[in-house]
Write a protein that holds these residues in place. Structure first.
Motif, PDB file in Angstrom:
ATOM      1  N   HIS A   1       0.859  -1.245   0.147  1.00  0.00           N
ATOM      2  CA  HIS A   1      -0.080  -0.306   0.062  1.00  0.00           C
ATOM      3  C   HIS A   1       0.867   1.349  -0.117  1.00  0.00           C
ATOM      4  CE1 HIS A   1      -3.445  -2.463   1.100  1.00  0.00           C
ATOM      5  NE2 HIS A   1      -2.624  -3.060   2.104  1.00  0.00           N
ATOM      6  N   GLU A   2       0.283   2.311  -0.291  1.00  0.00           N
ATOM      7  CA  GLU A   2       0.934   3.647  -0.192  1.00  0.00           C
ATOM      8  C   GLU A   2       0.667   3.914   1.007  1.00  0.00           C
ATOM      9  OE1 GLU A   2       2.982   6.203  -1.817  1.00  0.00           O
ATOM     10  OE2 GLU A   2       2.254   4.973  -3.170  1.00  0.00           O
ATOM     11  N   MET A   3       1.837   4.520   1.759  1.00  0.00           N
ATOM     12  CA  MET A   3       1.666   4.721   3.221  1.00  0.00           C
ATOM     13  C   MET A   3       0.550   5.765   3.743  1.00  0.00           C
ATOM     14  SD  MET A   3       5.104   3.727   5.174  1.00  0.00           S
ATOM     15  CE  MET A   3       6.174   4.455   4.129  1.00  0.00           C
ATOM     16  N   THR A   4      -0.217   5.614   4.774  1.00  0.00           N
ATOM     17  CA  THR A   4      -0.857   6.750   4.965  1.00  0.00           C
ATOM     18  C   THR A   4      -0.092   7.833   5.680  1.00  0.00           C
ATOM     19  OG1 THR A   4      -1.261   6.037   7.137  1.00  0.00           O
ATOM     20  CG2 THR A   4      -3.104   5.228   5.781  1.00  0.00           C
TER      21      THR A   4
ATOM     22  N   GLN B   1       1.453   6.650   8.841  1.00  0.00           N
ATOM     23  CA  GLN B   1       2.454   5.447   8.757  1.00  0.00           C
ATOM     24  C   GLN B   1       3.594   6.091   8.315  1.00  0.00           C
ATOM     25  OE1 GLN B   1       0.292   3.096   5.963  1.00  0.00           O
ATOM     26  NE2 GLN B   1      -0.128   1.457   7.480  1.00  0.00           N
TER      27      GLN B   1
ATOM     28  N   VAL C   1      -3.013   1.089  17.408  1.00  0.00           N
ATOM     29  CA  VAL C   1      -4.297   0.385  17.732  1.00  0.00           C
ATOM     30  C   VAL C   1      -4.259  -0.632  16.767  1.00  0.00           C
ATOM     31  CG1 VAL C   1      -5.417   2.234  18.782  1.00  0.00           C
ATOM     32  CG2 VAL C   1      -5.749   1.956  16.292  1.00  0.00           C
ATOM     33  N   THR C   2      -5.214  -1.830  17.277  1.00  0.00           N
ATOM     34  CA  THR C   2      -5.393  -3.120  16.272  1.00  0.00           C
ATOM     35  C   THR C   2      -6.044  -2.251  15.015  1.00  0.00           C
ATOM     36  OG1 THR C   2      -7.587  -3.144  17.385  1.00  0.00           O
ATOM     37  CG2 THR C   2      -6.117  -4.812  18.016  1.00  0.00           C
ATOM     38  N   GLY C   3      -5.480  -2.891  13.946  1.00  0.00           N
ATOM     39  CA  GLY C   3      -5.931  -2.373  12.629  1.00  0.00           C
ATOM     40  C   GLY C   3      -5.437  -1.080  12.262  1.00  0.00           C
ATOM     41  N   SER C   4      -4.504  -0.607  12.735  1.00  0.00           N
ATOM     42  CA  SER C   4      -3.551   0.682  12.296  1.00  0.00           C
ATOM     43  C   SER C   4      -2.795   0.460  11.030  1.00  0.00           C
ATOM     44  CB  SER C   4      -3.033   1.416  13.822  1.00  0.00           C
ATOM     45  OG  SER C   4      -1.894   0.627  13.990  1.00  0.00           O
ATOM     46  N   GLY C   5      -2.175  -0.639  10.827  1.00  0.00           N
ATOM     47  CA  GLY C   5      -1.365  -0.964   9.872  1.00  0.00           C
ATOM     48  C   GLY C   5       0.202  -1.029  10.304  1.00  0.00           C
ATOM     49  N   LYS C   6       0.379  -1.551  11.338  1.00  0.00           N
ATOM     50  CA  LYS C   6       1.617  -1.630  11.796  1.00  0.00           C
ATOM     51  C   LYS C   6       2.673  -2.464  10.781  1.00  0.00           C
ATOM     52  CE  LYS C   6       0.563  -3.213  15.834  1.00  0.00           C
ATOM     53  NZ  LYS C   6      -0.677  -2.776  16.002  1.00  0.00           N
ATOM     54  N   THR C   7       2.075  -3.389  10.176  1.00  0.00           N
ATOM     55  CA  THR C   7       2.651  -4.570   9.412  1.00  0.00           C
ATOM     56  C   THR C   7       3.405  -3.671   8.295  1.00  0.00           C
ATOM     57  OG1 THR C   7       0.813  -6.098  10.067  1.00  0.00           O
ATOM     58  CG2 THR C   7       2.482  -6.600   8.364  1.00  0.00           C
ATOM     59  N   GLU C   8       2.683  -2.806   7.561  1.00  0.00           N
ATOM     60  CA  GLU C   8       2.837  -2.065   6.535  1.00  0.00           C
ATOM     61  C   GLU C   8       4.085  -1.101   6.798  1.00  0.00           C
ATOM     62  OE1 GLU C   8       1.498  -2.471   3.351  1.00  0.00           O
ATOM     63  OE2 GLU C   8       2.963  -1.292   2.562  1.00  0.00           O
TER      64      GLU C   8
ATOM     65  N   TYR D   1       2.674 -11.928   4.517  1.00  0.00           N
ATOM     66  CA  TYR D   1       2.977 -10.639   4.102  1.00  0.00           C
ATOM     67  C   TYR D   1       4.463 -10.425   3.726  1.00  0.00           C
ATOM     68  CZ  TYR D   1      -1.248  -7.981   5.274  1.00  0.00           C
ATOM     69  OH  TYR D   1      -2.720  -7.826   5.672  1.00  0.00           O
TER      70      TYR D   1
ATOM     71  N   VAL E   1      -6.477   2.205   9.956  1.00  0.00           N
ATOM     72  CA  VAL E   1      -6.242   2.584   8.567  1.00  0.00           C
ATOM     73  C   VAL E   1      -7.684   2.955   7.756  1.00  0.00           C
ATOM     74  CG1 VAL E   1      -5.473   1.816   6.239  1.00  0.00           C
ATOM     75  CG2 VAL E   1      -4.109   1.262   8.023  1.00  0.00           C
TER      76      VAL E   1
ATOM     77  N   ARG F   1     -13.907  -5.895  12.108  1.00  0.00           N
ATOM     78  CA  ARG F   1     -12.623  -5.250  11.521  1.00  0.00           C
ATOM     79  C   ARG F   1     -12.792  -5.059   9.914  1.00  0.00           C
ATOM     80  NH1 ARG F   1      -7.560  -6.298  14.270  1.00  0.00           N
ATOM     81  NH2 ARG F   1      -6.475  -6.651  12.211  1.00  0.00           N
TER      82      ARG F   1
HETATM   83  P1  ADP Z   1      -2.265  -3.918  12.858  1.00  0.00           P
HETATM   84  O1  ADP Z   1      -0.986  -4.926  12.666  1.00  0.00           O
HETATM   85  O2  ADP Z   1      -1.557  -2.606  13.263  1.00  0.00           O
HETATM   86  O3  ADP Z   1      -3.352  -4.626  13.646  1.00  0.00           O
HETATM   87  P2  ADP Z   1      -2.517  -4.327  10.029  1.00  0.00           P
HETATM   88  O4  ADP Z   1      -0.941  -4.234   9.729  1.00  0.00           O
HETATM   89  O5  ADP Z   1      -2.946  -5.684  10.213  1.00  0.00           O
HETATM   90  O6  ADP Z   1      -2.880  -3.763  11.322  1.00  0.00           O
HETATM   91  O7  ADP Z   1      -3.500  -3.582   9.067  1.00  0.00           O
HETATM   92  C1  ADP Z   1      -4.884  -3.573   9.017  1.00  0.00           C
HETATM   93  C2  ADP Z   1      -5.335  -3.603   7.511  1.00  0.00           C
HETATM   94  O8  ADP Z   1      -4.943  -2.340   6.940  1.00  0.00           O
HETATM   95  C3  ADP Z   1      -4.819  -4.746   6.687  1.00  0.00           C
HETATM   96  O9  ADP Z   1      -5.947  -5.299   6.193  1.00  0.00           O
HETATM   97  C4  ADP Z   1      -3.788  -3.999   5.688  1.00  0.00           C
HETATM   98  O10 ADP Z   1      -3.750  -4.616   4.519  1.00  0.00           O
HETATM   99  C5  ADP Z   1      -4.415  -2.279   5.439  1.00  0.00           C
HETATM  100  N1  ADP Z   1      -3.612  -1.615   5.422  1.00  0.00           N
HETATM  101  C6  ADP Z   1      -2.376  -1.347   6.007  1.00  0.00           C
HETATM  102  N2  ADP Z   1      -1.667  -0.065   5.585  1.00  0.00           N
HETATM  103  C7  ADP Z   1      -2.644   0.200   4.646  1.00  0.00           C
HETATM  104  C8  ADP Z   1      -2.426   1.502   3.754  1.00  0.00           C
HETATM  105  N3  ADP Z   1      -1.518   2.351   3.616  1.00  0.00           N
HETATM  106  N4  ADP Z   1      -3.449   1.676   2.757  1.00  0.00           N
HETATM  107  C9  ADP Z   1      -4.561   0.809   2.625  1.00  0.00           C
HETATM  108  N5  ADP Z   1      -4.573  -0.118   3.546  1.00  0.00           N
HETATM  109  C10 ADP Z   1      -3.612  -0.430   4.472  1.00  0.00           C
END
Ligand code: ADP
Ligand code: ZN
Ligand code: ZN
Length: 731
Positions: free
Chosen positions: A199-202, A205, A225-232, A264, A381, A591
């Motif tokens: 993904h393009e980072m927010t 991020q 927070v959960t779902g905040s996109g830490k993985t990206e 991932y 996110v 979610r």
């Molecule tokens: P966390 O680990 O922080 O709980 P995740 O990394 O699982 O959150 O991300 C939550 C969701 O958001 C995933 O489905 C991921 O693919 C999506 N996501 C992450 N970053 C972006 C982004 N920059 N743009 C769009 N979607 C994103």
């Protein structure tokens, strides 16, 4: 002739020193090779610490050492097991945890390379043994044997390694009830996925990413927070590090519970990734280890022990879900992967990222003090709100219907609602089994574990009574052993009973259960999770393993059935664990595009860890809990050592524990307090009594060596065993 200085494979403290051996053969032998040695008349494995040439005669050497010097039996390896930097790390870990070096090496190396005898028998090819049922006949079997037979009968062929006790299994084989079958193992292969761009980072991020790269802090807490996109953020940082020609170490709590994270990384980096997975056979682990050591893999993803992966040129270490307790090894050397990751980061001169939605208090406190850097991702996110959460007071009779004493009216309505709408429900009950307490109302007899005194839980699946603490198993009692009354009182409930109750209340409902009874058969975890994800079930009932990290898009109701279970545990982390568990469970709901709700059933609705967990208010919880920790002097305000003494003679045990305490006290260390000897919750295990000393301190210099020397002096003497746990999770 060469003189070798060799550590033996025995990790006991009294043998934690090198012994001299000679070698006059012509194989290459160097530091960090394994050798076969004769030790007290038995061939065992030794680990070479030093090699020198000598012109002295054996007699002269024996004179110097004061014991007979023997020639080693053989050289095992053809190259050193570890490089310099890993050897230094092992030494540092051994010194921090005050554990024998050999025990650290054994924890560090894959089974086939480990310095112990069993490693030599380890198969290097990928075969695995399965156990098949031949005859389902329980005549004359012990409860343990019956438990295993029932497991095999109900699950079909089971991997031998999943079954535990080889003694019990061998009995079943001898009696021709089951047999072993060897099958070639499905090689674990990194699936060939198309490389994904990501993904393009927010903006959030991107800010976190920039901060992490530019700060001069070595350790950084990434709180999102959960779902905040830490993985990206992890993926983008890894990409950057790889482009700079360096490697990345990515640690996760358990690969099984976090398959998404592995995917991932594979989808982003393909064959550059090596996965250290507990499902790998010893042969495969060896292959992966070699591949990493040779520099073929640039990113290693793995659980706790992967912190020791032989990567070189590391540019970044990431520890996801840093608060999860499985990072701590529960036996010697009792290391914590987070702590080792930080040691390793310092050695390699690279940054360490600790990621979590609900960081451990230790980490958060250090970030607040500025010891660690801090980056945050405060929003989801997709801007999806966190689920609407209600707390249900189980003390209030208004909240019940006639249908159930465990599932409240509100919860039953919500489940019904979800069934009607085709949406899924997650029910967490952090206790397995069916009835958790069995007593005789006639004479008051309580069914307790004869080995450890823990309570015995009835398991419906195989109709046995089990001790969750030590594994003791017995037949289900049809009468009281004391007064022979047949009228037993059975109370308390776990996952099995909730599963049954749902089936009774909602005929036709599809319920799956996930707890460590189910996942005893290792392939079942993936299967249940996948089937639930694919909509084959309406409800998933399970212990905390269902609360972690999963992404089930169709779950719109998550409920903690009894939030109080962990609150009374005898540990200073009880509130923190309760908060974490509630916050994690709530975070599973809603979610994806549908908004979710969550419910917390409890007898303590006003307890701060429950009220704040329901709100997912980490910051308030942190403040409250820090006050508690300060008042009671627990980490992160102090550090701790835990000494556990065990002995079959209670009197002697108590005497030594007090002696120990007095010896430490007379040294008058500053800011040191000693609690105990405490009688621990499980105070008698298999005929051995237990006592615990809890040592709280602020500065470890001086104290650590003093305690270590004491332990070495007393351990193994007059039947007393002492274990030493540095930074214990509990007490
Ligand atoms: P966390 O680990 O922080 O709980 P995740 O990394 O699982 O959150 O991300 C939550 C969701 O958001 C995933 O489905 C991921 O693919 C999506 N996501 C992450 N970053 C972006 C982004 N920059 N743009 C769009 N979607 C994103
Ligand atoms: Zn009785
Ligand atoms: Zn027990």
């Amino acid at each position: 002739m060469k003189l070798l200085s060799v550590l033996t494979q025995y990790g006991t403290r009294s043998l934690d020193r090198a012994f001299s051996y000679t070698y006059s053969g012509n194989k290459r032998v160097e530091e960090r090779f394994r050798v076969l040695i004769d030790f007290n008349g038995k061939n065992i494995v030794g680990f070479v610490m030093k090699v020198s040439d000598t012109n002295s005669s054996i007699e002269e050497l024996e004179e110097i050492n004061g014991y007979k010097i023997k020639e080693i039996v053989d050289v095992i390896d053809v190259e050193p097991l570890l490089n310099d930097s890993l050897m230094e790390l092992a030494t540092e870990v051994s010194s921090y945890y005050m554990a024998p070096l050999i025990s650290v090496l054994q924890a560090m190396l894959p089974k086939t390379l480990s310095p112990k005898l069993s490693s030599l028998k380890g198969p290097k090819i990928a075969y695995e043994k399965w156990v098949e049922l031949l005859r389902n006949d329980e005549t004359d079997l012990t409860p343990k044997q019956i438990e295993m037979l029932r497991l095999i009968a109900s699950s079909g062929p089971v991997l031998k390694k999943d079954l535990g006790s080889p003694t019990v299994l061998n009995k079943l084989i001898e009696r021709n009830l089951v047999r072993l079958v060897s099958k070639e193992r499905r090689r674990f292969q990194i699936p060939e996925e198309e490389i994904e761009k990501g993904h393009e980072m927010t903006v959030e991020q991107r800010n976190a990413y920039d901060y992490i790269l530019s700060t001069d802090k070595k350790v950084i807490l990434l709180q999102g927070v959960t779902g905040s996109g830490k993985t990206e953020v992890y993926l983008r940082l890894s990409e950057k590090i790889l482009n700079n020609g360096k490697t990345v170490l990515m640690l996760v709590p358990e690969i099984n519970l976090t398959p998404a994270m592995v995917e991932y990384f594979i989808r982003r980096f393909g064959p550059k990734v090596a996965v250290i997975h507990s499902e790998l056979s010893p042969g495969e682990k060896y292959d992966e280890y070699r591949r990493i050591a040779k520099g073929e893999a640039k990113i290693v993803v793995g659980a706790r022990s992967a912190v020791f992966a032989p990567l070189s040129n590391i540019g970044l270490i990431i520890l996801d879900e840093e608060h999860v307790e499985s990072y701590k090894q529960e036996n010697s050397p009792y290391y914590h992967a987070r702590n080792v990751a930080i040691m390793r980061g310092e050695k390699e001169g690279c940054k360490v990222i600790l990621g979590s939605a609900t960081p451990s208090l230790e980490t958060k406190a250090r970030a607040n003090k500025g010891i660690y850097g801090f980056a945050s991702l405060p929003h989801r996110v997709n801007e999806k709100a966190l689920p609407n959460t209600s707390i249900i007071d189980l003390r209030d009779r208004k909240n019940y219907t006639k249908k159930s004493e465990k599932l409240s009216r509100q919860l039953l309505e919500a489940i019904k609602n979800n069934l009607d709408n085709g949406e899924q429900t997650l029910l967490l009950i952090n206790r397995r089994g069916y009835w958790t307490t069995i007593i005789c109302p006639q004479c008051g007899h309580i069914f307790k574990c004869p080995c450890c005194g823990g309570s015995l839980t009835y398991h419906k699946e195989d109709q046995m009574l089990k001790c969750h603490h030590c594994g003791f198993v017995d037949h289900y009692p049809h009468e009281c052993p004391e007064c022979h009354s047949k009228n037993l009182s059975r109370t308390g409930y776990g996952t099995e009973r909730i599963e049954k109750e749902l089936n009774d209340i909602f005929p036709g409902i599809r319920v799956a259960r996930l707890d460590s009874d189910v996942t005893k058969v290792s392939t079942k975890m993936d299967k249940v999770l996948k089937e639930f994800h694919d909509g084959k079930y309406d409800v998933l009932v399970g212990t905390e393993m269902i609360a972690k990290g999963h992404d089930f898009p169709n779950v719109t109701l998550a409920c903690v059935v009894l939030a109080d279970i962990g609150l009374n545990m005898p540990t200073f982390r009880a509130s923190e664990r309760t908060f974490q568990l509630i916050a994690q469970t709530v975070g599973r709901s809603g979610r994806s595009h549908k908004t979710g709700v969550a419910m917390i059933q409890t007898y303590n609705p006003d307890h701060y860890s429950i009220a704040l967990g329901a709100k997912q208010d980490y910051e308030q919880f942190y403040l409250r809990e820090m006050q508690q920790r300060r008042a009671a002097q627990y980490p992160p305000y102090v550090y701790m050592f835990v000494l556990e003494f065990s002995c079959s003679n209670e009197e002697r045990l108590v005497k030594v524990a007090y002696e120990f305490k007095d010896l430490i006290k007379t040294e008058n260390f500053e800011n040191v307090s000693i609690v105990g000897p405490i009688i621990p919750f499980y105070s008698l295990i298999n005929g051995k009594y237990k006592r615990v000393l809890l040592i709280k301190y602020k500065k470890r210099e001086g104290l650590d060596l003093f305690v270590k020397n004491l332990v070495e002096r007393y351990n193994g003497k007059s039947g007393i065993e002492i274990s030493l746990d540095v930074d214990p999770m509990d007490y």
